[in-house]
Scaffold this active site. Structure first.
Site, PDB file in Angstrom:
ATOM      1  N   ASN A 131       0.922  -0.978  -0.023  1.00  0.00           N
ATOM      2  CA  ASN A 131      -0.263   0.102   0.008  1.00  0.00           C
ATOM      3  C   ASN A 131       0.846   1.381  -0.100  1.00  0.00           C
ATOM      4  O   ASN A 131       2.130   1.299   0.422  1.00  0.00           O
ATOM      5  CB  ASN A 131      -0.988   0.177   1.154  1.00  0.00           C
ATOM      6  CG  ASN A 131      -1.778   1.236   1.093  1.00  0.00           C
ATOM      7  OD1 ASN A 131      -2.477   1.248   0.183  1.00  0.00           O
ATOM      8  ND2 ASN A 131      -2.056   2.067   1.980  1.00  0.00           N
ATOM      9  N   GLU A 136      -1.348   1.397  -6.015  1.00  0.00           N
ATOM     10  CA  GLU A 136      -1.130   3.058  -6.386  1.00  0.00           C
ATOM     11  C   GLU A 136      -0.023   3.252  -7.403  1.00  0.00           C
ATOM     12  O   GLU A 136      -0.050   4.279  -8.216  1.00  0.00           O
ATOM     13  CB  GLU A 136      -0.821   3.415  -4.828  1.00  0.00           C
ATOM     14  CG  GLU A 136      -2.161   3.951  -4.205  1.00  0.00           C
ATOM     15  CD  GLU A 136      -2.272   2.658  -3.089  1.00  0.00           C
ATOM     16  OE1 GLU A 136      -1.566   1.449  -3.208  1.00  0.00           O
ATOM     17  OE2 GLU A 136      -3.306   2.594  -2.573  1.00  0.00           O
ATOM     18  N   ASP A 194      -7.466  19.671  10.549  1.00  0.00           N
ATOM     19  CA  ASP A 194      -7.793  18.816   9.283  1.00  0.00           C
ATOM     20  C   ASP A 194      -8.497  19.781   8.273  1.00  0.00           C
ATOM     21  O   ASP A 194      -8.668  20.999   8.649  1.00  0.00           O
ATOM     22  CB  ASP A 194      -8.320  17.715   9.601  1.00  0.00           C
ATOM     23  CG  ASP A 194      -7.934  16.587   8.841  1.00  0.00           C
ATOM     24  OD1 ASP A 194      -7.973  16.643   7.485  1.00  0.00           O
ATOM     25  OD2 ASP A 194      -7.102  15.579   9.159  1.00  0.00           O
TER      26      ASP A 194
HETATM   27  C1  LIG Z   1      -7.460  11.648   8.440  1.00  0.00           C
HETATM   28  C2  LIG Z   1      -8.758  11.039   7.696  1.00  0.00           C
HETATM   29  C3  LIG Z   1      -8.857  10.500   6.553  1.00  0.00           C
HETATM   30  C4  LIG Z   1      -7.740   9.569   5.859  1.00  0.00           C
HETATM   31  O1  LIG Z   1      -6.658   9.205   6.445  1.00  0.00           O
HETATM   32  O2  LIG Z   1      -8.118   9.692   4.682  1.00  0.00           O
HETATM   33  C5  LIG Z   1      -9.914  11.638   8.265  1.00  0.00           C
HETATM   34  C6  LIG Z   1     -11.364  11.441   7.565  1.00  0.00           C
HETATM   35  O3  LIG Z   1     -11.644   9.994   7.790  1.00  0.00           O
HETATM   36  P1  LIG Z   1     -13.233   9.896   7.784  1.00  0.00           P
HETATM   37  O4  LIG Z   1     -13.417   8.378   6.905  1.00  0.00           O
HETATM   38  O5  LIG Z   1     -13.993  10.974   7.021  1.00  0.00           O
HETATM   39  O6  LIG Z   1     -13.640   9.911   9.044  1.00  0.00           O
HETATM   40 MN   LIG Z   2      -4.412   1.703  -0.888  1.00  0.00          MN
END
Ligand SMILES: C/C(=C\C(=O)O)CCOP(=O)(O)O
Ligand SMILES: [Mn+2]
Length: 427
Positions: free
Chosen positions: A137, A200, A247
């Site tokens: 991955n 990927e 975020d």
């Molecule tokens: C850090 C997040 C996502 C990722 O690593 O792709 C947070 C958001 O994830 P959710 O699935 O929307 O809770």
């Molecule tokens: Mn992947």
């Protein structure tokens, strides 16, 4: 194309802002990136080179993929993840090798961004490459600096790194990983996508139209050429309090116990260029959102004729979608709403519009809502569904209510919705 060639092209095309004066990695570089919007190259962030806002607009992303911004989704949706990947022996990334006893993450310009950020800074553009029992991955995760050789990764279920780490941890085994910073931007972009497990780099090669070269780290993980590669492992047990981190919503995400990464070796080019993604900046939003657009596009295409999809900037490129369809029969939009929610489980609100609406223009979308929606008939609410952990309004158990808006014309009297045009006058 190398990361450096990509930056040189930006420079040649006059798209790069260069800041030559010394700036601090703690807040100053991120504030300058926030103020500059477009790609910003720093020649001296606490003594190192760094770039921010590398792919900060749909125009920039489209240019990288060789299509106008309106065609990004179709291009991403049409390409299968089966390009050629070749393993080579040498890499310019191996120019400098820092052995375990000398590893010091504080020598890299890893930035502190916002005042309440947790840890000692966050790596925001690190591609975490892992491999376990034949499954590979590559995906970007935010990585909090704990100390000079320790990071913590926010691993969200069901992302592939979360799944692979869980498998290794259940057997009490360390998961070997390598963190790649400053690869060909197409590879970085491909690492944000939701392609099938292990695919990927093949997807990146297909997007690039040329093979992707990988070289092997001493822990066996194969990585693309890059500015920096941090080699190490994800611990099966150890966790630390990760966060707060700003975020995509621009609000602080919660603190959670997240797995620990130990860095055991660093490879880097001579005079390496660090890549920082500004949290909640345009590059971050696009990296999080655009990969879901082709997923939604494909899912909606199963139920009606889809024309385009956008996760809007106002919805943090993640929580709000506009789906454009060529409506064939009454009820198509409701099926499109259900398909969009299934394809992107973090999506909260979706508006479905007709072909005459410019989905990249929020005023045009609002016009569709204003003139084509009757609340009791065209709004669909689904309660207690899995939402995004990033939604400050989500319930503590991760559920939320989702709202779909059918802002398409009613077919039986569609002439009532016709947008008036001026006649073309003869000259
Ligand atoms: C850090 C997040 C996502 C990722 O690593 O792709 C947070 C958001 O994830 P959710 O699935 O929307 O809770
Ligand atoms: Mn992947």
């Amino acid at each position: 194309m190398s990361f450096r060639d990509f930056i040189d092209n930006l420079r040649k095309n006059g798209r790069l802002t260069e800041i030559d004066r010394p700036v601090s990695k703690d807040f100053e570089a991120p504030i300058l990136a926030h103020e500059n919007k477009g790609p910003v190259f720093f020649t001296n962030v606490d003594g190192s080179k760094a770039i921010m806002n590398l792919l900060g607009s749909r125009e920039e992303l489209g240019a990288m993929l060789g299509v106008p911004k309106e065609e990004i989704i179709q291009r991403l949706a049409d390409i299968s993840p089966d390009g050629e990947v070749v393993v080579v022996k040498d890499s310019p990334t191996k120019d400098v090798i820092v052995e375990e006893k000398n590893v010091d993450l504080f020598k890299i310009p890893i930035m502190k961004h916002f005042e309440k950020d947790g840890g000692q800074g966050y790596i925001t553009a690190g591609i975490v490459v892992s491999e376990y029992e034949g499954e590979k991955n590559a995906s970007i995760h935010r990585l909090m600096v704990v100390d000079k050789n320790t990071l913590s990764a926010r691993l969200v279920p069901p992302r592939h790194t979360y799944v692979i780490h869980k498998k290794a941890a259940e057997k009490g085994e360390k998961l070997p990983i390598a963190i790649v910073l400053g690869a060909d931007p197409v590879i970085t972009y491909a690492s944000t996508t939701r392609v099938p497990l292990s695919k990927e780099f093949e997807y990146a090669a297909a997007l690039r139209g040329a093979p992707v070269e990988l070289f092997e780290c001493s822990n066996g993980i194969k990585v693309p050429h890059a500015e920096y590669v941090l080699e190490g492992y994800l611990d099966p047990q150890e966790r630390v309090a990760e966060g707060p981190f700003v975020d995509i919503t621009g609000t602080y995400d919660h603190i959670r116990p997240e797995p620990v990464i130990k860095i055991t070796k660093i490879y880097h080019r001579k005079d390496p260029i660090y890549h920082g993604i500004l949290p909640a900046g345009a590059e971050h939003l696009l990296m999080m959102g655009v990969p879901y657009e082709p997923k939604i596009y494909k899912a909606v295409s199963e139920v009606t004729t889809v024309k385009n999809v956008v996760l809007t900037e106002g919805g943090c490129c993640y929580l709000h979608a506009v789906v454009q369809i060529q409506k064939q029969t009454e009820g198509d939009a409701k099926n499109a709403i259900m398909a969009a929610f299934a394809a992107h489980t973090s999506l909260k609100h979706v508006v479905v519009v007709d072909e005459d609406i410019d989905i990249f223009n929020p005023d045009d979308v609002e016009f569709a809502i204003a003139t084509r929606v009757k609340g009791d008939a065209d709004i669909m609410i689904v309660t207690n569904v899995r939402g995004s952990s990033l939604d400050p309004r989500g319930a503590p158990d991760g559920t939320t209510s989702k709202v779909g808006v059918d802002a398409t014309k009613v077919l039986v009297n569609k002439e009532d919705f016709e947008r008036a045009k001026f006649p073309v006058l003869k000259k």
